[in-house]
Design an enzyme around this catalytic site. Structure first.
Site, PDB file in Angstrom:
ATOM      1  N   ARG A  29       3.260  -1.094  11.145  1.00 49.00           N
ATOM      2  CA  ARG A  29       3.395  -2.420  10.520  1.00 49.00           C
ATOM      3  C   ARG A  29       4.270  -2.339   9.283  1.00 49.00           C
ATOM      4  NH1 ARG A  29      -0.576  -6.978   7.773  1.00 49.00           N
ATOM      5  NH2 ARG A  29       0.118  -8.654   9.124  1.00 49.00           N
ATOM      6  N   TYR A  47       0.828  -1.198   0.000  1.00 51.26           N
ATOM      7  CA  TYR A  47       0.000   0.000   0.000  1.00 51.26           C
ATOM      8  C   TYR A  47       0.871   1.260   0.000  1.00 51.26           C
ATOM      9  CZ  TYR A  47      -3.500  -3.536   0.694  1.00 51.26           C
ATOM     10  OH  TYR A  47      -4.283  -4.651   0.538  1.00 51.26           O
TER      11      TYR A  47
END
Length: 364
Positions: free
Chosen positions: A228, A181
């Protein structure tokens, strides 16, 4: 000497958790058309409140960052209200919940973006990947390269979304810089061809992730922020030429910022131990090995606790087993995952799996 187990308590920032089993963020596509979390989502997360920490699914901090139909947002007052019902339900059930803030970048698609918005990315390079849409899987489109001013807006979007998360009653937020992403796209050399202050050198490629994390930490407190990462992950067509250098630099840059945790998707390389060595606070690890109830998965989780992980993230096991923690504790078999309801739909394949207590008794 005592050995740490999955069922021992620990701390993440200022948060005490009763066990070391985290529910990994997993897209379930049950939000309303406008991205508002639904009552069904409140039920789903509350069912899983025995996890040491729930990390709720990827949630877009701005309309252009949506990952697909049914994905939740957190950039409008209605979104904040919807998430407040989720947070309240989890807390009423005795749980703790962070929400993951995720900008899809070039993995968004015009078919589900509102108001004529177009996917954006560090550079105008289409991902060699397919995107899930209401009309099925479609090839990713060529994105628009973000301007410097638009990048600053993205940073602010993350910070404002985090403020809304706190107003909704969340325990914290996780910044998603993994799995192909937007933030990961800035880290990867084949997606980020910029030559300005946001690309080119290693320091420039990690800059957006660093600035997003620091803006969010300044807005809500670093002890409420997780990050993350998934070094070397090729999801979404990304190729990282030197993940060891990239992620060592990124982790070292943020090591003294006082974050609640770092969430590392295991690489299976020496980089895993290197990151543990340079990261001073809590480490949440997502192991590669085995299915949730398998001995291999549990062994991998316990091995990581011995290597210094503080929590272990379980993903698919929580889909069909709201009481996964208890099942792992007693060694009970897991429910089979239904072939329907993984992405989108109603309660079927979402909130209708039986717990151990609901299963019929078996005669000895």
């Amino acid at each position: 000497m005592s050995t740490t187990t999955l069922f021992d308590s620990t701390t993440l920032g200022a948060l005490t958790v009763p066990n070391r089993i985290a529910m990994a963020p997993m897209t379930r596509s049950r939000a309303a058309v406008d991205g508002t979390p639904t009552e069904l989502m409140s039920t789903y997360y509350a069912q899983r409140a025995t996890a040491g920490l729930i990390i709720a699914e990827g949630t877009h901090p701005t309309a252009a960052g949506r990952i697909g139909p049914g994905a939740p947002g957190l950039h409008q007052d209605a979104h904040r209200l919807g998430w407040s019902y989720v947070a309240n339900a989890v807390h009423d059930a005795g749980g703790r919940i962070f929400v993951q803030l995720m900008h899809a970048g070039r993995l968004a698609h015009p078919s589900f973006l509102p108001d004529g918005l177009h996917p954006v990315a560090p550079s105008d390079i289409a991902a060699r990947a397919e995107v899930y849409t209401a009309g099925g899987r479609k090839a990713a489109v060529r994105p628009q390269a973000l301007t410097h001013e638009q990048i600053l807006d993205v940073i602010d979007d993350f910070a404002q979304s985090a403020v809304r998360a706190m107003a909704a009653g969340m325990d914290g937020v996780e910044i998603h810089a993994a799995n192909g992403y937007l933030l990961h796209q800035f880290l990867a050399e084949n997606a980020n061809l910029r030559t300005d202050g946001w690309g080119g050198s290693l320091d420039a490629r990690i800059r957006l992730t660093v600035e997003v994390v620091r803006a969010v930490a300044a807005a809500i407190g670093p002890h409420r922020v997780g990050l993350r990462i998934s070094p070397g992950n090729q999801f979404g067509g990304l190729v990282e030429q030197a993940p060891e250098a990239t992620y060592t630099a990124l982790v070292q840059e943020l090591a003294q910022d006082g974050l609640a945790y770092l969430h590392l998707v295991e690489t299976g390389t020496n980089l895993d131990d290197r990151i543990r060595a340079v990261w001073p606070s809590a480490l949440v690890i997502a192991p590669m090995a085995g299915r949730p109830g398998d001995v291999t998965k549990v062994n991998a989780a316990n091995a990581w606790l011995r290597r210094g992980a503080d929590l272990v993230a379980f993903g698919r096991g929580f889909l069909a087993n709201a009481d996964l923690v208890e099942r792992l504790r007693v060694g009970a078999p897991l429910n089979a995952l239904a072939p329907h309801g993984l992405y989108g739909g109603d309660h079927r394949g979402y909130t209708d799996y039986p717990t151990l207590e609901q299963l019929p008794a078996v005669d000895a």
